[in-house]
Design a protein around this motif. Sequence first.
Motif, PDB file in Angstrom:
ATOM      1  N   GLY A  48       0.849  -1.149  -0.429  1.00 32.53           N
ATOM      2  CA  GLY A  48       0.086   0.041   0.114  1.00 32.53           C
ATOM      3  C   GLY A  48       0.342   1.079   0.183  1.00 32.53           C
ATOM      4  N   ARG A  49       0.343   2.200   0.214  1.00 29.35           N
ATOM      5  CA  ARG A  49       0.561   3.667   0.264  1.00 29.35           C
ATOM      6  C   ARG A  49       1.440   4.004   1.031  1.00 29.35           C
ATOM      7  NH1 ARG A  49       0.406   7.877  -3.090  1.00 29.35           N
ATOM      8  NH2 ARG A  49       0.283  10.348  -2.276  1.00 29.35           N
ATOM      9  N   HIS A  50       2.984   4.085   1.781  1.00 30.16           N
ATOM     10  CA  HIS A  50       2.934   4.453   2.405  1.00 30.16           C
ATOM     11  C   HIS A  50       3.566   5.988   2.791  1.00 30.16           C
ATOM     12  CE1 HIS A  50       3.792   0.890   5.264  1.00 30.16           C
ATOM     13  NE2 HIS A  50       2.529   0.672   4.867  1.00 30.16           N
ATOM     14  N   ALA A  51       4.811   6.543   3.387  1.00 30.56           N
ATOM     15  CA  ALA A  51       4.739   8.103   3.416  1.00 30.56           C
ATOM     16  C   ALA A  51       6.145   8.712   3.048  1.00 30.56           C
ATOM     17  CB  ALA A  51       4.568   8.670   4.901  1.00 30.56           C
ATOM     18  N   ASP A  52       7.158   7.180   3.377  1.00 24.99           N
ATOM     19  CA  ASP A  52       8.711   7.651   2.980  1.00 24.99           C
ATOM     20  C   ASP A  52       8.616   8.829   1.756  1.00 24.99           C
ATOM     21  OD1 ASP A  52       8.122   5.786   5.316  1.00 24.99           O
ATOM     22  OD2 ASP A  52       9.666   4.665   4.564  1.00 24.99           O
ATOM     23  N   ALA A  53       8.379   7.333   0.548  1.00 26.11           N
ATOM     24  CA  ALA A  53       8.773   8.311  -0.338  1.00 26.11           C
ATOM     25  C   ALA A  53       7.812   9.992  -1.082  1.00 26.11           C
ATOM     26  CB  ALA A  53       8.307   6.462  -1.566  1.00 26.11           C
ATOM     27  N   HIS A 136      12.147  -2.603  -2.619  1.00 29.26           N
ATOM     28  CA  HIS A 136      12.445  -1.222  -1.883  1.00 29.26           C
ATOM     29  C   HIS A 136      12.632  -0.137  -3.001  1.00 29.26           C
ATOM     30  CE1 HIS A 136      13.531  -2.070   2.008  1.00 29.26           C
ATOM     31  NE2 HIS A 136      13.927  -3.128   1.185  1.00 29.26           N
ATOM     32  N   ALA A 137      12.776   0.062  -4.388  1.00 30.15           N
ATOM     33  CA  ALA A 137      12.662   0.614  -5.012  1.00 30.15           C
ATOM     34  C   ALA A 137      11.033   2.096  -4.589  1.00 30.15           C
ATOM     35  CB  ALA A 137      13.095   0.321  -6.630  1.00 30.15           C
ATOM     36  N   ALA A 138      10.144   0.790  -4.761  1.00 29.16           N
ATOM     37  CA  ALA A 138       8.406   1.702  -4.657  1.00 29.16           C
ATOM     38  C   ALA A 138       8.582   2.742  -3.929  1.00 29.16           C
ATOM     39  CB  ALA A 138       7.833   0.613  -4.468  1.00 29.16           C
ATOM     40  N   TYR A 139       9.605   2.348  -2.572  1.00 35.63           N
ATOM     41  CA  TYR A 139       9.265   2.708  -0.839  1.00 35.63           C
ATOM     42  C   TYR A 139      11.001   3.889  -0.732  1.00 35.63           C
ATOM     43  CZ  TYR A 139       5.267  -0.142  -0.911  1.00 35.63           C
ATOM     44  OH  TYR A 139       3.842  -0.326  -0.732  1.00 35.63           O
ATOM     45  N   HIS A 140      11.797   3.408  -0.392  1.00 33.44           N
ATOM     46  CA  HIS A 140      13.139   3.811  -0.114  1.00 33.44           C
ATOM     47  C   HIS A 140      14.200   3.662  -0.906  1.00 33.44           C
ATOM     48  CE1 HIS A 140      11.206   0.462   2.702  1.00 33.44           C
ATOM     49  NE2 HIS A 140      10.761   1.727   3.528  1.00 33.44           N
ATOM     50  N   PRO A 141      13.893   5.289  -1.272  1.00 36.24           N
ATOM     51  CA  PRO A 141      14.908   5.280  -2.986  1.00 36.24           C
ATOM     52  C   PRO A 141      16.694   5.571  -2.021  1.00 36.24           C
ATOM     53  CG  PRO A 141      14.193   7.884  -1.607  1.00 36.24           C
ATOM     54  CD  PRO A 141      13.812   6.526  -1.170  1.00 36.24           C
ATOM     55  N   VAL A 424       1.183   8.873  -8.595  1.00 32.32           N
ATOM     56  CA  VAL A 424       1.055   9.669  -7.582  1.00 32.32           C
ATOM     57  C   VAL A 424       1.236   9.971  -6.290  1.00 32.32           C
ATOM     58  CG1 VAL A 424       2.813  12.079  -6.536  1.00 32.32           C
ATOM     59  CG2 VAL A 424       3.742  10.697  -8.942  1.00 32.32           C
ATOM     60  N   LEU A 425      -0.131  10.111  -7.020  1.00 35.84           N
ATOM     61  CA  LEU A 425      -2.004  11.015  -6.013  1.00 35.84           C
ATOM     62  C   LEU A 425      -2.537   9.197  -6.292  1.00 35.84           C
ATOM     63  CD1 LEU A 425      -2.193  14.283  -7.671  1.00 35.84           C
ATOM     64  CD2 LEU A 425      -1.506  13.742  -5.368  1.00 35.84           C
ATOM     65  N   PRO A 426      -2.629   9.237  -4.692  1.00 34.41           N
ATOM     66  CA  PRO A 426      -3.571   7.812  -5.089  1.00 34.41           C
ATOM     67  C   PRO A 426      -4.910   7.961  -5.377  1.00 34.41           C
ATOM     68  CG  PRO A 426      -3.934   9.284  -2.981  1.00 34.41           C
ATOM     69  CD  PRO A 426      -3.060  10.130  -3.853  1.00 34.41           C
ATOM     70  N   THR A 427      -5.462   8.647  -6.592  1.00 32.70           N
ATOM     71  CA  THR A 427      -6.802   8.545  -6.656  1.00 32.70           C
ATOM     72  C   THR A 427      -7.323   9.455  -8.094  1.00 32.70           C
ATOM     73  OG1 THR A 427      -8.608   9.361  -5.472  1.00 32.70           O
ATOM     74  CG2 THR A 427      -7.742   7.591  -4.474  1.00 32.70           C
ATOM     75  N   ALA A 428      -7.804   9.044  -8.880  1.00 26.75           N
ATOM     76  CA  ALA A 428      -8.713  10.000 -10.089  1.00 26.75           C
ATOM     77  C   ALA A 428      -8.643  11.234  -9.125  1.00 26.75           C
ATOM     78  CB  ALA A 428      -9.443   9.287 -11.374  1.00 26.75           C
ATOM     79  N   VAL A 446     -10.394  11.030   5.225  1.00 22.53           N
ATOM     80  CA  VAL A 446      -8.891   9.753   5.588  1.00 22.53           C
ATOM     81  C   VAL A 446      -8.413  11.234   7.192  1.00 22.53           C
ATOM     82  CG1 VAL A 446      -8.244   9.035   3.632  1.00 22.53           C
ATOM     83  CG2 VAL A 446      -7.037  11.485   4.087  1.00 22.53           C
ATOM     84  N   ASP A 447      -7.800  10.498   7.700  1.00 22.40           N
ATOM     85  CA  ASP A 447      -7.325  10.832   9.083  1.00 22.40           C
ATOM     86  C   ASP A 447      -6.271  11.728   8.750  1.00 22.40           C
ATOM     87  OD1 ASP A 447      -7.464  11.051  12.453  1.00 22.40           O
ATOM     88  OD2 ASP A 447      -5.212  10.616  11.712  1.00 22.40           O
ATOM     89  N   ARG A 448      -5.679  12.806   9.722  1.00 23.84           N
ATOM     90  CA  ARG A 448      -5.060  13.872   9.613  1.00 23.84           C
ATOM     91  C   ARG A 448      -3.560  13.313   9.710  1.00 23.84           C
ATOM     92  NH1 ARG A 448      -5.414  19.073  13.349  1.00 23.84           N
ATOM     93  NH2 ARG A 448      -7.474  18.267  12.107  1.00 23.84           N
ATOM     94  N   SER A 449      -3.376  12.761  10.165  1.00 25.94           N
ATOM     95  CA  SER A 449      -2.025  11.348  10.636  1.00 25.94           C
ATOM     96  C   SER A 449      -1.690  10.420   9.289  1.00 25.94           C
ATOM     97  CB  SER A 449      -2.257  10.627  12.131  1.00 25.94           C
ATOM     98  OG  SER A 449      -3.128  10.327  12.513  1.00 25.94           O
ATOM     99  N   SER A 450      -2.364  10.643   8.766  1.00 27.64           N
ATOM    100  CA  SER A 450      -3.222   9.283   8.151  1.00 27.64           C
ATOM    101  C   SER A 450      -1.780   9.238   6.656  1.00 27.64           C
ATOM    102  CB  SER A 450      -3.848   8.488   6.994  1.00 27.64           C
ATOM    103  OG  SER A 450      -3.260   7.719   6.253  1.00 27.64           O
ATOM    104  N   ALA A 451      -0.785   8.584   6.328  1.00 24.25           N
ATOM    105  CA  ALA A 451       0.402   8.634   5.355  1.00 24.25           C
ATOM    106  C   ALA A 451      -0.277   9.311   4.333  1.00 24.25           C
ATOM    107  CB  ALA A 451       1.154   7.231   4.570  1.00 24.25           C
ATOM    108  N   ALA A 452      -1.509   9.520   3.934  1.00 22.02           N
ATOM    109  CA  ALA A 452      -1.736  10.049   2.950  1.00 22.02           C
ATOM    110  C   ALA A 452      -2.538  11.434   2.415  1.00 22.02           C
ATOM    111  CB  ALA A 452      -3.805   9.018   2.703  1.00 22.02           C
ATOM    112  N   SER A 453      -1.844  12.305   4.022  1.00 19.29           N
ATOM    113  CA  SER A 453      -1.649  13.537   4.146  1.00 19.29           C
ATOM    114  C   SER A 453      -0.833  14.428   2.981  1.00 19.29           C
ATOM    115  CB  SER A 453      -1.597  13.334   5.330  1.00 19.29           C
ATOM    116  OG  SER A 453      -0.125  13.044   5.958  1.00 19.29           O
ATOM    117  N   SER A 454       0.117  13.347   2.941  1.00 19.31           N
ATOM    118  CA  SER A 454       1.604  13.283   1.876  1.00 19.31           C
ATOM    119  C   SER A 454       1.213  13.682   0.394  1.00 19.31           C
ATOM    120  CB  SER A 454       2.221  11.817   1.296  1.00 19.31           C
ATOM    121  OG  SER A 454       1.896  11.151   0.885  1.00 19.31           O
ATOM    122  N   THR A 455      -0.539  13.385  -0.168  1.00 20.93           N
ATOM    123  CA  THR A 455      -0.805  14.256  -1.183  1.00 20.93           C
ATOM    124  C   THR A 455      -0.427  16.137  -1.235  1.00 20.93           C
ATOM    125  OG1 THR A 455      -3.378  14.246  -0.129  1.00 20.93           O
ATOM    126  CG2 THR A 455      -2.376  11.964  -1.775  1.00 20.93           C
TER     127      THR A 455
END
Length: 651
Positions: A48-53, A136-141, A424-428, A446-455
Amino acid sequence: MPAAADPDHGDRRRSLTVLLGAVAMTAVIALPVAMAPRQRLFGNEIVGRHADAYTMIRHFDSPMRLDYFTQPATDWLGVLLGSVFGGTIAYNLLVLATFPLAALTTYWLARYLQIPHAGSAFAAFAFAFSPFHLAHAAYHPHIAQVQWIPLYLLALVASVDHWTPLRAFGLGGATVLAGMSNFYAALILAALTPVAIAAFALTRSDRRPETASLRGGWIATIGTLAALGGAGLGYVYVAAPSVLAARARFGFPYEDMFRYSARWWSYFIPPVDHALLGERSAAIWQRHGIADGMVEQQVYLSVGLLALAAIACVGWVRGRSHGRASLVAIVVVGAAAFFSSLGPVQRLGGGLEVPRLSGLLHPLLPMFRAYARFGSVLFLAVALAAGLGLTLLWGDRRGRAVATALAALVIFELGPLPWRWHWVLPTAAHRWAAEQESGLRILECVDRSSAASSTRHFLAQHQLEFLGGDIGDCAEPGLGSKLAALGHSHVLVRHGYRLEPGVPADGLEPQELFADSTLYRVTAVPAAFFVGEIGGFSWRERSDDRSWRWMDRQGTWRLTNTTDEAIATEIELEAFAFHRPREVRIDGPGHSTVLQIGTEPAWVRIPLRVPAGQSEIRFSAAGEPDSPATVLGSADTRQLTIGIGNWRFVR
C-alpha cells in the motif's frame, strides 16, 4: 603482423555492453513512468501507500539541509536534480539509475574475482534486478542505492590484495558513497567488513608475484578503514551530535526487530509481486501476520541461483571452478550476511536464548531495526557464486543444457517484467484536482495523521485538509452545511472508505465520479451553528442505513455559533444505551437536563441557548461503563455507556 588485442579495451567494451543492457531493461520496466514522470513513480506498492517516498519527494523540492536524517550522497543529489526537474522526476531518476549502476558495479566485482564474462554479466543482472532491490525501489530511495555495495567490496578486496595510495583513495570514495547514500549500507558493510577482510585475505592465492605481501595488504587496509571510521564518527558529531549523546531517543523498540528481520525461510518465498507466484507468497505472509514488514521480507534467492551456486561449490571441491580462490570468500561473506539478517535471538531448547548480531547491536545502535536488509549482501554472494556455476556448466558440452535450463528458471523467478509503476497521487479524484486552477478548498475523508496526508504537497495550489478537529468523519449529520460554514468547496472520498457520505449526501453533490473515488461539491447553505470537535466518543460505526458513535463515561461536543448573537434552539438526538438503560446528565449552554436513555434508539430533545462563538455540551452517564468483551464475549474491549446516532437542530 596485427597488433595484439588490448585486454583492458575488451573489458571496457564488455562493461559498456552490460551497462547498456541494464539501461534497456530498466527502460522497458519503467516505460509508463517515462511517459508521465511527474504523475507516476517506479515500483509496485506491495504494502500500500506509505509516506516514505512522498516525504523524500517533498525534500527534493526543498533546499539542502544537514541534520541527523540527511544521507548526503542521495539527498543532496536529489535536491540538485529536484531544482532542475522537480521532486518527482528527481525521485524517479535516483531510483532508476540504481539498476544499471548496480549491474555495472557487480560486473566489475565479478570480473575482478576472475569470474568469466558470461558468468559476471549473469550475476550483474541477477543482483541489479533482485526482488530486494525492486521492492525497496517503490518505497525507500536510500535502500535502493545498492550499487555502492559491490563497488565497496571491489575496492576492499583490491586493497587487501595490493594496498596502494590510489587504491586507498578508491576505498575511501566507495566507503563514502555507500555509507553516505544509505545509513543501513553503512551498518551492513561495517558489520561484514571484518569477515570480508579475513575471508579474502586468507583464501585468495591468485595474486601476482609483484603484488605486496599478504600481511601488508590487509594491515594497511585496516588502517585506511580505521581512518575512514573516525571521519564517519566526526561527521555524525557535526551533523547530529544528539544521536551520539541520546541514542535511545532515536531508537526503535526491541520488539520491532522480530518484525523487520528475516526468517530463514524468507529466502525461499518468491516475491509477492511475481506475476504467477505472487498471490501464494502474499498468502503465506498474511498467515504469519506480516504486513508492514513485508517489504523487508522480499529477499528471495531463487532456486535457479542456489542450484548454480551449489554447482560452483562442487566444482571448487573438484578443483574445476574458475575463480576458485574467491569462491570460499564469497560463501563466507554470504553466510555472515545470512546470520546477520536474522532476528535478535536464537531460541534453543529449555527456554535458552542465544543473541544474534542484531540483538547484540540493538543496545548500541537502537535506530536500526531492519536487519533483513543484510539479505542484499547474501543475494550478491549467491549471484556471484551462481555466475561461477553457470560458466562451469557451460564449459562442459553435456552441461550446457542444464545451464540453459537453470538460467531460464532464474529468468522466470526473477524477471522484472511486466511494467512496474504506481501513481504519485492515490486516486483519479486527486489527479483531477491537481489539474484544476488554484483556489479549491478540499476536505479529504481520511485522518490527518494518515500517510495519505502526503498528498498535500502535490496539491499545493489548493487548500487540502483532512479529518480531525471540527470535522470528525464524513458521515456525521449536517456535514454539508458545516463545511459550507467552514469555507470548504469540495469533499474527496476514496471508495472503500468505511463511512462514505450517502448519495445523495446532505448538502453535497457529486461533481466527478471515478472508479476509485468521488469528488463532491459543497452545495449547502452555511450553518448558523454546528457541532464541532467531539471528545469522549469512539469512531463512527454503521449498520445498514444507520450510524452512531459510542460514548465512554463522559463526552463533550463543542458548539460553534457563527453569528454575532445568542441563538435559542433545541437539539434532537437519537440516543440509546449499551446493554442496560442509563441515566444521563446533559449540561449545555443555558440549560441542564437529566434523561433516562433506554437500549432502543429513541429521539430526545434538549433546549439550548447557544452564545456567539464557541460553547460546549457535556454528557455524563451514571454507573460504570460496560464492555462488549464482557457482555457479548467479543474482542471489543471498549468501555461503553450510550450511543448517539443522528441529530438535528430545531430553531
